[in-house]
Structures are given as structure tokens and as C-alpha cells.
Design a protein around this motif. Structure first.
Motif, PDB file in Angstrom:
ATOM      1  N   SER A 267       0.888  -1.208  -0.045  1.00 25.96           N
ATOM      2  CA  SER A 267      -0.048  -0.017  -0.081  1.00 25.96           C
ATOM      3  C   SER A 267       0.880   1.490   0.019  1.00 25.96           C
ATOM      4  O   SER A 267       1.925   1.372   0.453  1.00 25.96           O
ATOM      5  CB  SER A 267      -1.060   0.079   1.344  1.00 25.96           C
ATOM      6  N   VAL A 268       0.339   2.229  -0.714  1.00 27.99           N
ATOM      7  CA  VAL A 268       1.102   3.624  -0.824  1.00 27.99           C
ATOM      8  C   VAL A 268       0.263   4.693  -0.326  1.00 27.99           C
ATOM      9  O   VAL A 268      -0.917   4.548  -0.319  1.00 27.99           O
ATOM     10  CB  VAL A 268       1.479   3.785  -2.229  1.00 27.99           C
ATOM     11  N   GLU A 269       1.095   5.742   0.204  1.00 28.31           N
ATOM     12  CA  GLU A 269       0.331   6.958   0.757  1.00 28.31           C
ATOM     13  C   GLU A 269       0.951   8.312   0.507  1.00 28.31           C
ATOM     14  O   GLU A 269       1.914   8.303  -0.375  1.00 28.31           O
ATOM     15  CB  GLU A 269       0.657   6.760   2.327  1.00 28.31           C
ATOM     16  N   GLY A 270       0.165   9.343   0.696  1.00 25.32           N
ATOM     17  CA  GLY A 270       0.883  10.597   0.237  1.00 25.32           C
ATOM     18  C   GLY A 270       0.019  11.723   0.734  1.00 25.32           C
ATOM     19  O   GLY A 270      -1.372  11.302   0.159  1.00 25.32           O
ATOM     20  N   ASN A 271       0.346  12.711   1.237  1.00 22.50           N
ATOM     21  CA  ASN A 271      -0.701  13.865   1.371  1.00 22.50           C
ATOM     22  C   ASN A 271      -0.222  15.174   0.605  1.00 22.50           C
ATOM     23  O   ASN A 271       0.994  15.094   0.320  1.00 22.50           O
ATOM     24  CB  ASN A 271      -1.034  14.286   2.903  1.00 22.50           C
ATOM     25  N   THR A 272      -1.065  16.083   0.229  1.00 25.15           N
ATOM     26  CA  THR A 272      -0.721  17.396  -0.466  1.00 25.15           C
ATOM     27  C   THR A 272      -0.142  18.393   0.873  1.00 25.15           C
ATOM     28  O   THR A 272       0.429  19.227   0.419  1.00 25.15           O
ATOM     29  CB  THR A 272      -1.547  18.064  -1.064  1.00 25.15           C
TER      30      THR A 272
END
Length: 373
Positions: A267-272
Motif C-alpha cells: 500500500s502507498v500513501e501521501g498527502n498534499t
């Protein structure tokens, strides 16, 4: 940079193979073919890039007139589908593209399908490759007959953007979709009806959007992830949430089961905004660990998508840093036996303890509807 943990011990679970800058803007989608070792990536630069892991061959595909938001290979490797903010889907003839000498293809080997009035957010092929599903910002799911290049059914039910969809790999007529309305739907495609409606976690601001979904190779369970930073594994038969995986620091943007065995979930993630480590996490579904077995860092900005290659040995990730990365699993986690002889069924494992204070999903549900508290 690699981090991993099992009862406090660091372990190397995967190794970064390469770092590829093939696009001039954010890379938002990726897919792996089941033949030729082909990988496709799509970008805000309006192009797709085909590349081959074995020898580094690449070819850029031009034809969309806005952001490319999704891509998918047809089972068997004959065709590639892509969806865009230009409100179209393109079906690319891979045989013709691979035979062509020029390094770029300007839509000469593609067919355009028009989705009027709405960006195409996701696409996927059925197991046989005869059907293509597309999900759009107009809240609708469209089913296309590939051979005729025509829409044969429209599925309605979501109240906001359709963000992800996946066909059951063992059942041509079963489809799961997720939406920014915070719900998951399981569809019987041949009848055009939603047979299961699962509701995500509800807060004072409304339901958290569910950004991604993926079926386990055995077709008995599927995984979803999204804005609440929790991965959930659902049983197809009754809609029960059988496992929760916690550990992400930011919004989960993508998830994928290891091809064949389904043992490893990535699983991968990231926010702006601040708060995310822009990492991918590996989860061993054979273990009883509540945390990921590895946290892999390398991307500098939000990671948008991930995919396993056809033999389940390599993971592809793409991100807003305009790059794609390849990660090789370590030996203990590679598929050692043929897929049909070695599959891990997540629903057969004990569920992790539910923590009500963190907003876990309710287990007191009917077979057709589940709701998070």
C-alpha cells in the motif's frame, strides 16, 4: 532508504532496484502486464509511458489532451486501456505499438471511447479481457464491450466521484468500486445491480473517501484504503470486514496484492500537506503482526499508485515527484510455488483486535450492508 519491523527488529524486506524519471509532471497511475514484462505509467503531462523491466525499452504514447488518470493492461497483453481528464478512454493496440519503430506513438494505434462530461478516474479489465470498466467523476460506472468498443451498461449508485474499481479475478460478473462518497459497492455486472453496499468511517465532516481497492487473487476477499489511513480486508461472501491494517501516516492512495499467492499486500500513501512520509508499506498476510513488515522510502512527494509484476517479485510505484520506482522483494517473500498451489486467504486468518476509539468498522452488520462508526 529501508525500514522494517517485526517485534522491534529491523529487517530488509525489499530493495530499491531503480529510479526512473520518464515524465515531466506528476505520475498518477501504473500497471503491469501479464506478459512481456511491460509496465505502463500515466502522468499529468498528458502522456503514457510503456517500458520493459528486462531491457529498459521505452515508448511514449500521446493521444490524450489532458491528465492521464488511469491505465490497465488487458489479460493476455493484447491491449492497454487509459482514462483521462479529457473525458475519454483510449484502447491501445500493444502488438502494433511494440512492432512500430518510432519511440513515440501519437494515437495511431488506439481507439477512442467518449465519456461525455466527466473525467475518467479509474479503469480495469474483466478476467477474460472482454469487458472494460471505467469509473468517472459523474458518479457513474460504465461497462464497455472491448471488441465492439461500445458501452453496454451503466451502473449508478455512488453519490460522488468513483475513484477505484476492480473485477473479481475469478468471476467475470463481479465488480467492486469505491468512491469519494465514503462507500464501497459490490456489483453484479450482468444484471447491473449493486448487491452489497459497505459504508466507510463516518466523522463530523462526513464519511472519509475510499481511494483504492484490490481483489485478492483467490477472489474471496478484497482490500480497500483511503482517507482514514486504515486498510480493510473484506470477505466477498457476506461483506464482513475480516481484518484491519494500521500504520499509515497519510491518506492511502493505492494497494495491490502480490500476484499469485497473495501473501504480500503493498500500500502507498501521501498527502498534499504535512503529515505523510510518502512511503510504501508491505504487509505479510501469513503473519499475525498488526504493523507492516517494511516501510520503504525513496519518493520525495506523494506516492499515487502501486502494482506487482506478473510473477509477484517486483513492485512498481509512481509519485508526484515525476518518477517511477522498482522494488525487489527479498527471497522469503517471493512466490516459491505455482499460484494455484500456494495462496494465502486473508479471511482464514484471525482478525486483528478492533479498536473502537480509532473508528473501526462495525462487525454487527448484514450480509449486504456494513457501516463504520
Amino acid at each position: 532508504e529501508r525500514e522494517g519491523g517485526e517485534r522491534g527488529r529491523e529487517r530488509i524486506m525489499a530493495t530499491g532496484l531503480s529510479h526512473l524519471k520518464l515524465h515531466s509532471d506528476s505520475v498518477v497511475c501504473c500497471a503491469c502486464s501479464d506478459s512481456e514484462e511491460l509496465v505502463c505509467s500515466g502522468s499529468f503531462d498528458w502522456t503514457l509511458m510503456l517500458w520493459r523491466i528486462s531491457d529498459g525499452w521505452t515508448k511514449r504514447l500521446r493521444g490524450h489532451s489532458n491528465w492521464v488518470l488511469c491505465c490497465a493492461f488487458q489479460p493476455g497483453g493484447a491491449m492497454l486501456a487509459s482514462g483521462s481528464a479529457d473525458e475519454t478512454i483510449r484502447l491501445w493496440n500493444l502488438e502494433a505499438i511494440l512492432a512500430d519503430i518510432p519511440e513515440e506513438d501519437t494515437a495511431n494505434h488506439s481507439v477512442e471511447l467518449k465519456v461525455y462530461g466527466s473525467a475518467v478516474r479509474c479503469c480495469c479489465f474483466s478476467p477474460s479481457g472482454s469487458l472494460l470498466c471505467s469509473g468517472s467523476a459523474d458518479k457513474l460506472i460504465r461497462i464497455w464491450e472491448v471488441e465492439k468498443s461500445e458501452c453496454v451498461r451503466v451502473l449508478s449508485g455512488h453519490k460522488h466521484y468513483v475513484l477505484a474499481a476492480a473485477f473479481n479475478p475469478t468471476l467475470e460478473t463481479s465488480l467492486v468500486s469505491t468512491s469519494s462518497d465514503g462507500t464501497i459497492r459490490v456489483w453484479k455486472v450482468d444484471e447491473g445491480v449493486s448487491v452489497m453496499h459497505l459504508k466507510g468511517r463516518k466523522t463530523l465532516a462526513g464519511r472519509k473517501e475510499i481511494t483504492c481497492c484490490a481483489f485478492h487473487p483467490d477472489g474471496e476477499t478484497f482490500c480497500t484504503g483511503g482517507e482514514d489511513k486504515v486498510l480493510r480486508i473484506w470477505r466477498v461472501a457476506d461483506g464482513e470486514c475480516v481484518r484491519e491494517l494500521r500504520g499509515h501516516k497519510g491518506i492511502i492512495q493505492g494497494c495491490s496484492f502480490q500476484t499469485g499467492s497473495g501473501r504480500i499486500l503493498v500500500s502507498v500513501e501521501g498527502n498534499t500537506v504535512f503529515g505523510s512520509d510518502n512511503a510504501l508499506r508491505l504487509w505479510d498476510l501469513e503473519s499475525y503482526l498488526a504493523e507492516p513488515i517494511a516501510v520503504l522510502k525513496g519518493h520525495k512527494k506523494r506516492v499515487n499508485a502501486c502494482a506487482f509484476n506478473t510473477i509477484g517479485s517486483t513492485i512498481v510505484t509512481v509519485a508526484n515527484d515525476n518518477t517511477a520506482r522498482l522494488w525487489l522483494l527479498s527471497d522469503p517473500y517471493l512466490n516459491q510455488n505455482p499460484p494455484e498451489k500456494r495462496r494465502v486467504n486473508p479471511s482464514s486468518l484471525p482478525s486483528l483486535p478492533h479498536r473502537a476509539q480509532e473508528g473501526s468498522f462495525s462487525t454487527h452488520t448484514s450480509a449486504t450492508e456494513s457501516t463504520a462508526g
